[in-house]
Design a protein around this motif. Sequence first.
Motif, short mmCIF file in Angstrom:
data_model
loop_
_atom_site.label_atom_id
_atom_site.label_comp_id
_atom_site.label_asym_id
_atom_site.label_seq_id
_atom_site.Cartn_x
_atom_site.Cartn_y
_atom_site.Cartn_z
N ASP A 91 0.84 -1.20 0.00
CA ASP A 91 0.00 0.00 0.00
C ASP A 91 0.88 1.25 0.00
N GLY A 123 -3.29 -5.41 1.30
CA GLY A 123 -3.99 -6.47 0.56
C GLY A 123 -5.08 -7.01 1.46
N LYS A 124 -6.27 -7.18 0.92
CA LYS A 124 -7.38 -7.59 1.78
C LYS A 124 -7.13 -8.96 2.39
N ASN A 138 -4.17 -8.56 5.04
CA ASN A 138 -4.65 -7.83 6.22
C ASN A 138 -5.41 -8.77 7.16
N GLU A 189 -9.96 -10.13 -4.27
CA GLU A 189 -8.88 -9.45 -5.00
C GLU A 189 -7.99 -10.46 -5.75
O1 RIB Z 1 -9.09 -2.86 2.54
C1 RIB Z 1 -7.83 -2.24 2.49
C2 RIB Z 1 -6.93 -2.97 1.55
O2 RIB Z 1 -7.51 -2.97 0.29
C3 RIB Z 1 -6.51 -3.10 -0.67
O3 RIB Z 1 -6.33 -4.42 -0.86
C4 RIB Z 1 -5.29 -2.46 -0.08
O4 RIB Z 1 -4.12 -3.16 -0.36
C5 RIB Z 1 -5.59 -2.32 1.39
O5 RIB Z 1 -4.62 -2.86 2.24
#
Ligand code: RIB
Length: 236
Positions: free
Chosen positions: A12, A38-39, A42, A138
């Motif tokens: 990010d 990245g969802k 995270n 994603e």
């Molecule tokens: O929801 C936030 C995330 O969405 C996207 O994947 C970004 O990388 C971020 O970390």
Amino acid sequence: MSVTVVGSLNEDVLVAVGRLPGRGETVIGRSAVLAPGGKGANQAAAAGVLGRGVHMVGRVGEDPAGDRQLAALAGAGVDVGLVHRTPGAPTGSATIPVEDGTGENLIVVVPGANAELTPGDADVESVRRAAVVLLQLEVPLETVTAAARVATGTVVLTPAPPRPLPATLTDRIDVLVPNEHELADLAGVEVAERPAAELARLARSIAPCAVVVTLGARGALVVPPQGRCCCRRRRP
Ligand SMILES: OC[C@H]1O[C@H](O)[C@H](O)[C@@H]1O
């Protein structure tokens, strides 16, 4: 309890701005910092700091950003043995202006290696045997569907970013976790603040499983599963 996340890893770029730009507008940011994101990653990092037994299935590039994502996730206690390095594809990235004060943001994702995650990558013991499998959108839909198909534990899908969900996927999910915008998008209606009964009706229209609608500061709405929820089918 073992948790396996199948999904995206992004680097990010968080940009602090006084206010978010409108379409076609330029605004001056105050700072820009790189952060792991990245969802999928995270979710894995959040689960990793809560306990052991968290595994990540994903793809990054053979680049320094990939090194940073793997190190960050491992540092959060996540097993990254199933995060593959992908020749010729950059690590996924996301540019995220974040508005001072409100915290409102915009997200532009460039998938990079995330787009190369295959159904075969998800058809592994770690997914098959996990007590809980966490999925988002994603990475390619066929890979998400493959993970849901082979999983024998509880399958949780966060439908972000939203896209039409085939029945072959919704029939294999135990818990769907959309926010209000994602729920409206999936149900094909306008986004508006809606009463709980209306949200529950929309939730029932998109999946037979339990639905947890996240409502930001207003908490969450839990909509129980309907009769043909797949968790009962797998574990009678
Ligand atoms: O929801 C936030 C995330 O969405 C996207 O994947 C970004 O990388 C971020 O970390």
